[in-house]
Design an enzyme around this catalytic site. Structure first.
Site, short mmCIF file in Angstrom:
data_model
loop_
_atom_site.label_atom_id
_atom_site.label_comp_id
_atom_site.label_asym_id
_atom_site.label_seq_id
_atom_site.Cartn_x
_atom_site.Cartn_y
_atom_site.Cartn_z
N ARG A 65 17.60 57.08 30.96
CA ARG A 65 17.08 56.95 30.02
C ARG A 65 16.95 58.20 28.81
O ARG A 65 17.18 57.80 27.67
CB ARG A 65 15.77 56.32 30.09
CG ARG A 65 15.05 55.45 29.05
CD ARG A 65 13.93 54.84 29.23
NE ARG A 65 13.25 54.14 28.32
CZ ARG A 65 11.86 54.13 27.94
NH1 ARG A 65 11.10 54.72 28.88
NH2 ARG A 65 11.43 53.64 26.91
N ASN A 94 9.95 56.53 22.43
CA ASN A 94 10.24 57.58 23.30
C ASN A 94 9.11 58.07 24.11
O ASN A 94 8.98 59.15 24.91
CB ASN A 94 10.85 58.71 22.59
CG ASN A 94 12.02 58.73 21.93
OD1 ASN A 94 12.80 57.60 22.43
ND2 ASN A 94 12.60 59.51 20.77
N HIS A 159 19.07 48.44 31.99
CA HIS A 159 17.94 48.28 32.98
C HIS A 159 18.70 48.13 34.29
O HIS A 159 17.97 47.63 35.22
CB HIS A 159 17.01 47.32 32.74
CG HIS A 159 16.24 47.52 31.51
ND1 HIS A 159 15.74 46.12 31.02
CD2 HIS A 159 15.53 48.16 30.82
CE1 HIS A 159 14.98 46.57 29.90
NE2 HIS A 159 14.96 47.86 29.95
#
Length: 293
Positions: A65, A94, A159
């Site tokens: 990520r 973020n 994901h």
């Protein structure tokens, strides 16, 4: 949000299937070979990442990520690592990104052996490759030669591995779109299992694995896509990508891919070439958390 890496894998799948126009410029495999005396930069980073992975296997989701958020919008220039009251890492998407301290450890290790040579942008790419390999995703060659960006500004921006908090799926389990019923697109057996993990009035916000394969919650594989095809996507967006006309072909393709690790690696290489700085552009930061100025 702790949902860290299935939509990222979909994005990488999209990259591998649909895009070929990335500019690799001066990036090359083995860029640091011979630039640090007898020190092997990639081996030094691998030592740091291996130790971290065995302490915490969820490191794979964190670094995937981190690289994704760094590369998209402004390019792979390590701008997400810079501290500051209005730096990129303060942007709302973020705020839940993690793994900064892992890159810090890698930076300290390479600086001790080879000061002022290795960019933070390359450390992100190398570290992510290593953790993908450790999690069973296959090893791919990382092109290096990136330089670090001089600017980091908060912006709006993601994901197969990772987990999500119950608070993000409770409405799907008990009151989908205010119907008082579970989401009909979710497999009923899965809904019952998740309901016991995420009761409606719980005071503790538990987590659930995004990949419901109990043997591979932190392993890079295509079981995430297979689960989506079986209506076992955890987040709403997970299930939506299996039905949306734009993304369904990608999901179907990757769910049956026998060469998923190799394709995942190729997509990571492509993503790592987005908007890179090379040559005399940017700088080599002394600390990944601050520009040299």
């Amino acid at each position: 949000m702790k949902a860290e890496a299935a939509f990222l894998t979909l994005a990488l799948g999209f990259i591998s299937v649909n895009f070929s126009g990335f500019c690799y410029g001066a990036l090359q495999v083995g860029f640091y070979r011979g630039k640090c005396g007898f020190a092997d930069v990639e081996a030094i980073v691998a030592g740091v990442i291996t130790a971290q992975f065995f302490r915490d296997p969820s490191t794979v989701a964190a670094l995937l990520r981190l690289q994704f958020h760094d590369c998209f919008v402004n390019g792979c220039d390590a701008s997400i690592l810079v501290d500051g009251i209005s730096s990129e890492k303060t942007a709302i998407p973020n705020l839940s990104v993690r793994g900064y301290e892992i890159i810090d450890q890698a930076k300290i290790a390479v600086e001790n052996a080879c000061p002022g040579v290795v960019s933070c942008a390359d450390l992100i790419a190398i570290a992510t490759r290593d953790v993908v390999f450790l999690s069973g995703g296959g090893r791919y060659d990382v092109q290096t030669g990136r330089r670090d960006g001089l600017v980091s500004v908060a912006r709006k921006c993601a994901h197969s591995v990772g987990f999500a908090h119950c608070s993000f799926i409770r409405d799907r389990l008990f009151n989908f779109e205010n119907t008082g019923r579970p989401d009909p697109s979710m497999d009923p057996f899965l809904a019952n299992i998740l309901g016991s993990r995420c009761p409606p009035f719980a005071t503790v916000d538990n987590t659930v694995n995004l990949d419901q394969n109990s043997f591979s919650p932190f392993t890079i594989s295509n079981t995430y896509y297979q689960n989506v095809m079986l209506h076992r996507g955890i987040l709403q967006i997970d299930q939506d990508i299996g039905t949306d006309p734009l993304t369904k072909p990608v999901v179907t393709n990757l769910a049956s891919a026998f060469d998923f690790p190799a394709r995942f690696g190729a997509a990571m290489v492509k993503m790592g070439a987005i908007g890179v700085l090379t040559g005399t552009q940017g700088e080599i930061r002394r600390s990944c958390r601050a520009t040299n100025r």
